[in-house]
Design a protein around this motif. Sequence first.
Motif, PDB file in Angstrom:
ATOM      1  N   ASN A 181     -11.320 -17.846 -12.597  1.00 11.69           N
ATOM      2  CA  ASN A 181     -10.627 -17.491 -13.831  1.00 11.69           C
ATOM      3  C   ASN A 181      -9.181 -17.984 -13.759  1.00 11.69           C
ATOM      4  O   ASN A 181      -8.351 -17.378 -13.084  1.00 11.69           O
ATOM      5  CB  ASN A 181     -10.669 -15.977 -14.035  1.00 11.69           C
ATOM      6  N   PRO A 182      -8.859 -19.063 -14.472  1.00 13.52           N
ATOM      7  CA  PRO A 182      -7.497 -19.604 -14.424  1.00 13.52           C
ATOM      8  C   PRO A 182      -6.435 -18.648 -15.000  1.00 13.52           C
ATOM      9  O   PRO A 182      -5.251 -18.802 -14.730  1.00 13.52           O
ATOM     10  CB  PRO A 182      -7.572 -20.877 -15.270  1.00 13.52           C
ATOM     11  N   ASN A 183      -6.830 -17.656 -15.765  1.00 10.96           N
ATOM     12  CA  ASN A 183      -5.868 -16.708 -16.340  1.00 10.96           C
ATOM     13  C   ASN A 183      -5.249 -15.800 -15.284  1.00 10.96           C
ATOM     14  O   ASN A 183      -4.330 -15.044 -15.586  1.00 10.96           O
ATOM     15  CB  ASN A 183      -6.529 -15.858 -17.421  1.00 10.96           C
ATOM     16  N   ILE A 184      -5.718 -15.865 -14.070  1.00 11.49           N
ATOM     17  CA  ILE A 184      -5.159 -15.036 -12.999  1.00 11.49           C
ATOM     18  C   ILE A 184      -3.716 -15.428 -12.710  1.00 11.49           C
ATOM     19  O   ILE A 184      -2.900 -14.604 -12.304  1.00 11.49           O
ATOM     20  CB  ILE A 184      -6.030 -15.089 -11.729  1.00 11.49           C
ATOM     21  N   GLU A 185      -3.371 -16.688 -12.978  1.00 10.40           N
ATOM     22  CA  GLU A 185      -1.986 -17.146 -12.805  1.00 10.40           C
ATOM     23  C   GLU A 185      -1.070 -16.423 -13.786  1.00 10.40           C
ATOM     24  O   GLU A 185       0.036 -16.015 -13.426  1.00 10.40           O
ATOM     25  CB  GLU A 185      -1.911 -18.659 -12.997  1.00 10.40           C
ATOM     26  N   LEU A 186      -1.523 -16.235 -15.020  1.00 11.05           N
ATOM     27  CA  LEU A 186      -0.749 -15.499 -16.020  1.00 11.05           C
ATOM     28  C   LEU A 186      -0.547 -14.056 -15.562  1.00 11.05           C
ATOM     29  O   LEU A 186       0.568 -13.510 -15.700  1.00 11.05           O
ATOM     30  CB  LEU A 186      -1.483 -15.541 -17.365  1.00 11.05           C
ATOM     31  N   LEU A 187      -1.551 -13.445 -15.008  1.00 13.05           N
ATOM     32  CA  LEU A 187      -1.446 -12.076 -14.493  1.00 13.05           C
ATOM     33  C   LEU A 187      -0.434 -12.008 -13.352  1.00 13.05           C
ATOM     34  O   LEU A 187       0.406 -11.103 -13.304  1.00 13.05           O
ATOM     35  CB  LEU A 187      -2.826 -11.609 -14.016  1.00 13.05           C
ATOM     36  N   ARG A 188      -0.465 -12.990 -12.465  1.00  8.58           N
ATOM     37  CA  ARG A 188       0.454 -12.997 -11.322  1.00  8.58           C
ATOM     38  C   ARG A 188       1.900 -13.151 -11.776  1.00  8.58           C
ATOM     39  O   ARG A 188       2.787 -12.438 -11.306  1.00  8.58           O
ATOM     40  CB  ARG A 188       0.077 -14.132 -10.367  1.00  8.58           C
ATOM     41  N   THR A 189       2.169 -14.077 -12.737  1.00  6.96           N
ATOM     42  CA  THR A 189       3.530 -14.272 -13.196  1.00  6.96           C
ATOM     43  C   THR A 189       4.031 -13.131 -14.057  1.00  6.96           C
ATOM     44  O   THR A 189       5.198 -12.785 -14.007  1.00  6.96           O
ATOM     45  CB  THR A 189       3.665 -15.604 -13.954  1.00  6.96           C
ATOM     46  N   THR A 190       3.144 -12.519 -14.861  1.00  5.33           N
ATOM     47  CA  THR A 190       3.549 -11.416 -15.743  1.00  5.33           C
ATOM     48  C   THR A 190       4.029 -10.225 -14.938  1.00  5.33           C
ATOM     49  O   THR A 190       5.049  -9.605 -15.267  1.00  5.33           O
ATOM     50  CB  THR A 190       2.357 -10.983 -16.640  1.00  5.33           C
ATOM     51  N   PHE A 191       3.339  -9.873 -13.876  1.00  7.17           N
ATOM     52  CA  PHE A 191       3.700  -8.701 -13.091  1.00  7.17           C
ATOM     53  C   PHE A 191       4.540  -9.051 -11.865  1.00  7.17           C
ATOM     54  O   PHE A 191       4.883  -8.176 -11.079  1.00  7.17           O
ATOM     55  CB  PHE A 191       2.432  -7.966 -12.642  1.00  7.17           C
ATOM     56  N   GLY A 192       4.906 -10.305 -11.715  1.00  7.81           N
ATOM     57  CA  GLY A 192       5.760 -10.721 -10.619  1.00  7.81           C
ATOM     58  C   GLY A 192       5.123 -10.510  -9.262  1.00  7.81           C
ATOM     59  O   GLY A 192       5.801 -10.112  -8.295  1.00  7.81           O
ATOM     60  N   LEU A 193       3.837 -10.778  -9.148  1.00  6.26           N
ATOM     61  CA  LEU A 193       3.120 -10.584  -7.899  1.00  6.26           C
ATOM     62  C   LEU A 193       3.359 -11.767  -6.973  1.00  6.26           C
ATOM     63  O   LEU A 193       3.491 -12.906  -7.415  1.00  6.26           O
ATOM     64  CB  LEU A 193       1.626 -10.410  -8.154  1.00  6.26           C
TER      65      LEU A 193
END
Length: 179
Positions: free
Chosen positions: A163-175
């Motif tokens: 799922n390429p959207n995992i990058e958006l999740l990582r950047t949104t929450f600053g992981l």
Amino acid sequence: MTVIEPKAIPVPIKTAASAIFASNEPKVSAFSLASIRAKKALEESTKGIVREVSQLPTESFNETEMLLQWNKYAQRLGDRGFKIMESLLLINDPKLNGTAITLELPNEGSKLDFEKELNGLLGHLKGHLHNHDITIEIIVNESIENKRSFNDQDRYNRLHEINPNIELLRTTFGLDLDA
């Protein structure tokens, strides 16, 4: 008044063996040439009628009809308790090429198990699809790769493939993967 009861009369039951022994023919030793001739005659008389290949039906069918009968046979095996064979039949959808059916199995052991039930499956398909030219080819494909994730970066890369959207999740929450 006198009651007369009917007497039971024993009635012999005729079987194939008793018919042979009760016949008027002279007895034949099992070790003689006459017994060999008698066995051959018995085998000839018990053979079924064999149809010529030209008389067998060869109606056309499509992949949908074949898959329907394939799945019915798998369901029947499952109902009878042959769960391993059912799973082998349903592991992949077979591909149809004319009257040749190709099935891909994951290993050689599965192929051996499948070949034990091959005649029953062929008989079912030939009878229900009305085509006696059907053949089944089994391909063993052991090249299935098991990717194992060893560290956090490998796990993240694997999830990113799924799922390429995992990058958006990582950047949104600053992981961060280093933590």
